[in-house]
Write a protein that holds these residues in place. Structure first.
Motif, PDB file in Angstrom:
ATOM      1  N   SER A  52       0.826  -1.202   0.000  1.00  0.00           N
ATOM      2  CA  SER A  52       0.000   0.000   0.000  1.00  0.00           C
ATOM      3  C   SER A  52       0.865   1.258   0.000  1.00  0.00           C
ATOM      4  CB  SER A  52      -0.973  -0.006   1.184  1.00  0.00           C
ATOM      5  OG  SER A  52      -0.287   0.057   2.407  1.00  0.00           O
ATOM      6  N   THR A  66      -8.651   6.624   0.875  1.00  0.00           N
ATOM      7  CA  THR A  66      -9.764   6.035   0.146  1.00  0.00           C
ATOM      8  C   THR A  66     -10.755   5.427   1.132  1.00  0.00           C
ATOM      9  OG1 THR A  66     -10.390   4.385  -1.521  1.00  0.00           O
ATOM     10  CG2 THR A  66      -8.501   3.850  -0.164  1.00  0.00           C
ATOM     11  N   HIS A  68     -12.746   2.575   1.737  1.00  0.00           N
ATOM     12  CA  HIS A  68     -12.731   1.205   1.228  1.00  0.00           C
ATOM     13  C   HIS A  68     -14.158   0.671   1.101  1.00  0.00           C
ATOM     14  CE1 HIS A  68     -11.836  -3.113   1.098  1.00  0.00           C
ATOM     15  NE2 HIS A  68     -10.611  -2.768   0.730  1.00  0.00           N
ATOM     16  N   LYS A  70     -15.397  -2.401   0.894  1.00  0.00           N
ATOM     17  CA  LYS A  70     -15.787  -3.540   1.724  1.00  0.00           C
ATOM     18  C   LYS A  70     -15.684  -3.222   3.209  1.00  0.00           C
ATOM     19  CE  LYS A  70     -14.593  -7.067  -1.687  1.00  0.00           C
ATOM     20  NZ  LYS A  70     -13.677  -8.172  -2.031  1.00  0.00           N
ATOM     21  N   TRP A  74     -11.788   4.558   6.102  1.00  0.00           N
ATOM     22  CA  TRP A  74     -10.782   5.310   5.363  1.00  0.00           C
ATOM     23  C   TRP A  74      -9.402   4.704   5.597  1.00  0.00           C
ATOM     24  CZ3 TRP A  74     -12.058   8.996   1.909  1.00  0.00           C
ATOM     25  CH2 TRP A  74     -13.348   9.548   1.988  1.00  0.00           C
ATOM     26  N   PHE A  75      -8.708   4.425   4.489  1.00  0.00           N
ATOM     27  CA  PHE A  75      -7.369   3.840   4.536  1.00  0.00           C
ATOM     28  C   PHE A  75      -6.465   4.510   3.509  1.00  0.00           C
ATOM     29  CE2 PHE A  75     -10.021  -0.001   5.590  1.00  0.00           C
ATOM     30  CZ  PHE A  75      -9.589  -0.163   6.889  1.00  0.00           C
ATOM     31  N   LEU A  77      -4.052   3.954   0.169  1.00  0.00           N
ATOM     32  CA  LEU A  77      -4.321   3.198  -1.050  1.00  0.00           C
ATOM     33  C   LEU A  77      -3.515   1.899  -1.042  1.00  0.00           C
ATOM     34  CD1 LEU A  77      -3.802   6.317  -3.327  1.00  0.00           C
ATOM     35  CD2 LEU A  77      -6.006   5.432  -2.546  1.00  0.00           C
ATOM     36  N   GLY A  79      -3.448  -2.788  -1.929  1.00  0.00           N
ATOM     37  CA  GLY A  79      -4.136  -4.041  -2.166  1.00  0.00           C
ATOM     38  C   GLY A  79      -3.185  -5.194  -2.428  1.00  0.00           C
ATOM     39  N   GLU A  95      -1.411  -0.229  -7.413  1.00  0.00           N
ATOM     40  CA  GLU A  95      -2.623  -0.077  -6.608  1.00  0.00           C
ATOM     41  C   GLU A  95      -2.938   1.399  -6.354  1.00  0.00           C
ATOM     42  OE1 GLU A  95      -4.977  -2.038  -5.295  1.00  0.00           O
ATOM     43  OE2 GLU A  95      -4.197  -3.906  -6.114  1.00  0.00           O
ATOM     44  N   GLU A  99      -6.330   3.192  -7.677  1.00  0.00           N
ATOM     45  CA  GLU A  99      -7.323   3.653  -6.707  1.00  0.00           C
ATOM     46  C   GLU A  99      -7.442   5.170  -6.617  1.00  0.00           C
ATOM     47  OE1 GLU A  99      -6.600   1.741  -2.969  1.00  0.00           O
ATOM     48  OE2 GLU A  99      -7.141  -0.239  -3.749  1.00  0.00           O
ATOM     49  N   GLU A 157     -13.060   0.350  -6.827  1.00  0.00           N
ATOM     50  CA  GLU A 157     -12.777  -0.298  -5.556  1.00  0.00           C
ATOM     51  C   GLU A 157     -13.076   0.582  -4.348  1.00  0.00           C
ATOM     52  OE1 GLU A 157      -8.892  -2.069  -5.475  1.00  0.00           O
ATOM     53  OE2 GLU A 157      -8.962  -2.458  -7.621  1.00  0.00           O
ATOM     54  N   SER A 158     -13.391   1.846  -4.587  1.00  0.00           N
ATOM     55  CA  SER A 158     -13.568   2.793  -3.493  1.00  0.00           C
ATOM     56  C   SER A 158     -14.947   3.425  -3.532  1.00  0.00           C
ATOM     57  CB  SER A 158     -12.525   3.903  -3.590  1.00  0.00           C
ATOM     58  OG  SER A 158     -11.227   3.382  -3.604  1.00  0.00           O
TER      59      SER A 158
END
Length: 197
Positions: A52, A66, A68, A70, A74-75, A77, A79, A95, A99, A157-158
């Motif tokens: 990441s 981002t 996330h 799922k 907030w994290f 970026l 994967g 990634e 993203e 993905e976001s």
């Protein structure tokens, strides 16, 4: 992924951890890779490496996060590593670009932080259900510095991607706060400390 595996071993084998807990994780990651030739692939169960990136502006005052899809949190970026990634930093770069929509990202190839965490929703590449074992991501976190006017785009993905003040992150977990602290310290060193490149 043999090239990626070799790169991960070399990167983590030579990395100088900033703190004792990070050194413990570094040793854990290296041991994992020595036992698992597929240790950087999501097919490696129950644990595998991920990559990441924390994106910060040039002053280190804002960070790009981002939301996330799922996890609903907030994290930074990041994967899973993929077969076309030859180095960990390549996976993190891919990634982050996917993203954020920021095409010109250049990452510092030296990791900033390691984070091991449970990921109950992680599934094998074929989408099948897990075998009941809790998956752990062994995340290797890098840093990218971009211009303050960089405009991100939301990916599939976001749920959202946006800039946040580094000292006012949304519902931050302690590891994210530590990541931001370590990244800001590195940006400070690279911006004028004598002897810095």
């Amino acid at each position: 992924m043999s090239g990626l595996h070799a790169d991960a071993l070399a990167t983590l084998g030579s990395w100088s951890a900033p703190e004792p807990d990070q050194e413990r994780l570094r040793r854990r990651y290296v041991a994992h890779l020595r036992v698992h030739p597929d240790g950087a692939s999501r097919s490696c169960r129950p644990d595998h490496l991920t990559a990441s990136t924390l994106v910060v502006d040039a002053d280190g005052d804002r960070v790009l996060l981002t939301l996330h899809a799922k996890a609903k949190r907030w994290f930074q970026l990041g994967g899973h590593c993929e077969s076309g990634d030859h180095r960990l930093v390549d996976a993190a770069t891919r990634e982050a670009r996917e993203e954020s929509g920021l095409a010109g990202l250049v990452l510092d190839p030296v990791p900033v932080q390691l984070s091991e965490h449970e990921v109950p929703f992680c599934r094998p590449p074929d989408g099948t259900a897990t075998d009941g074992r809790v998956v752990h991501h062994l995340d290797v976190r890098f840093l990218a510095v971009v211009a303050a006017d960089a405009v991100p785009e939301v990916s599939e993905e976001s749920l959202d991607v946006r800039w946040w003040p580094a000292d006012a992150l949304p519902d931050p977990e302690p590891e994210l706060l530590d990541l931001v602290r370590l990244a800001r310290a590195r940006v400070g060193v690279s911006r004028g400390t004598p002897g810095a490149d």
